[in-house]
Write an enzyme that holds these catalytic residues in place. Sequence first.
Site, short mmCIF file in Angstrom:
data_model
loop_
_atom_site.label_atom_id
_atom_site.label_comp_id
_atom_site.label_asym_id
_atom_site.label_seq_id
_atom_site.Cartn_x
_atom_site.Cartn_y
_atom_site.Cartn_z
N PHE A 62 0.82 -1.21 0.00
CA PHE A 62 0.00 0.00 0.00
C PHE A 62 0.85 1.27 0.00
CE2 PHE A 62 -2.17 3.05 3.01
CZ PHE A 62 -2.97 3.63 2.05
N ALA A 85 9.18 -3.51 3.79
CA ALA A 85 8.80 -4.92 3.88
C ALA A 85 8.88 -5.43 5.32
CB ALA A 85 9.71 -5.75 2.99
N ALA A 110 3.20 -7.50 9.17
CA ALA A 110 2.31 -6.57 9.86
C ALA A 110 1.69 -7.25 11.08
CB ALA A 110 1.22 -6.09 8.90
N SER A 118 6.88 1.80 13.55
CA SER A 118 5.46 1.88 13.92
C SER A 118 5.28 2.76 15.14
CB SER A 118 4.92 0.48 14.21
OG SER A 118 3.65 0.54 14.83
N TYR A 163 4.55 -7.53 17.61
CA TYR A 163 4.83 -6.75 16.39
C TYR A 163 5.60 -5.48 16.71
CZ TYR A 163 3.96 -3.36 12.70
OH TYR A 163 4.11 -2.37 11.77
N LYS A 222 9.60 -4.20 15.92
CA LYS A 222 9.99 -2.94 15.29
C LYS A 222 11.00 -2.19 16.15
CE LYS A 222 7.57 -2.70 11.41
NZ LYS A 222 8.20 -2.52 10.08
N SER A 274 -1.94 10.63 5.97
CA SER A 274 -2.37 10.15 4.67
C SER A 274 -1.20 9.46 3.98
CB SER A 274 -2.88 11.31 3.80
OG SER A 274 -1.80 12.01 3.21
#
Length: 302
Positions: free
Chosen positions: A11, A63, A66, A104, A129, A133, A194
């Site tokens: 995305f 990459a 998630a 994140s 997760y 990170k 955004s």
Amino acid sequence: MNVLITGGSGFIGRNISKSSQCDFRYVTRIRNEKHSGFNISELSGKTNWQGAFTDISSIIHLAGLAHSHSFTNNDYQSVNVDGTLHLASEAAKAGVKRFVFVSSIGVNGTLSYHTPFSESSKAAPHNAYSQSKYDAEIGLKKIADETGLEVVIVRPTLVYGPNAPGNFGSLTRLVNRVPVLPFGLVNNKRDFISVQNLADLLHTCTHHPKAAGHTFLASDGRAVSIKEFTNAIAKGLNKRLIQLPVPVWCMRFAGKLLGKSIMVEQLVGNLEVDSSNAQEVLGWIPPYTMQQTMHSLLENNK
């Protein structure tokens, strides 16, 4: 300037090339014998990157695995930590100058209670997760110290835009199908970014002379309530939306009864960030408004 983007078919990756005239090279599937694509299961501490960095000056590393209940701690360690650090080490050996790592906001936590999170806030990863990170961030800083690789860390808030996966995709489908939501009395503050703004920031981080060594919390620069956010989605979709005045305590109580407290807090709790250091260090101001990004939802929804 040549930029290598891992996870280029995702995305965020699909939107980066739209933000600049830079010469991008995408890695969308990693194989040991060639580098023409990307298979997430093959990103690890043993990935063969030979030949991938020719004429590359910077890397944007998107990459990774998630957040999902289907992955184990070992999965996150292998891909998000070992795979990231191996990529950075090999890039440094090949003479790549800069490594932009997309982390994140979960590294900071799930809720900001009294003051917005900033780059100096204490890390508080809340699940496997976000811990992966954070571990990758620590390892990258060590590689930077040892090799001179210029590392830039970006922690995005929730990313929204056409075809966004995850929570925003779920919200968009909800607004598209249900004309009534219970957020009329919710005046919380949450930061979002955004996908166009994030793409522009990541591109800026690949070449700005002052970016190296910094951690940027990425947002549009204006916190909004979930009521404002879902209203903006509805406007973008050209849908009429009624916001019922349901007390927040009722939603929290219902969430507790249904075992959905975390989901409810993600909607009605606060998650503010202070993203001013991106402007102070980089002179970066988000080029797109929320309305501009939401407007593109309608075209995509046809």
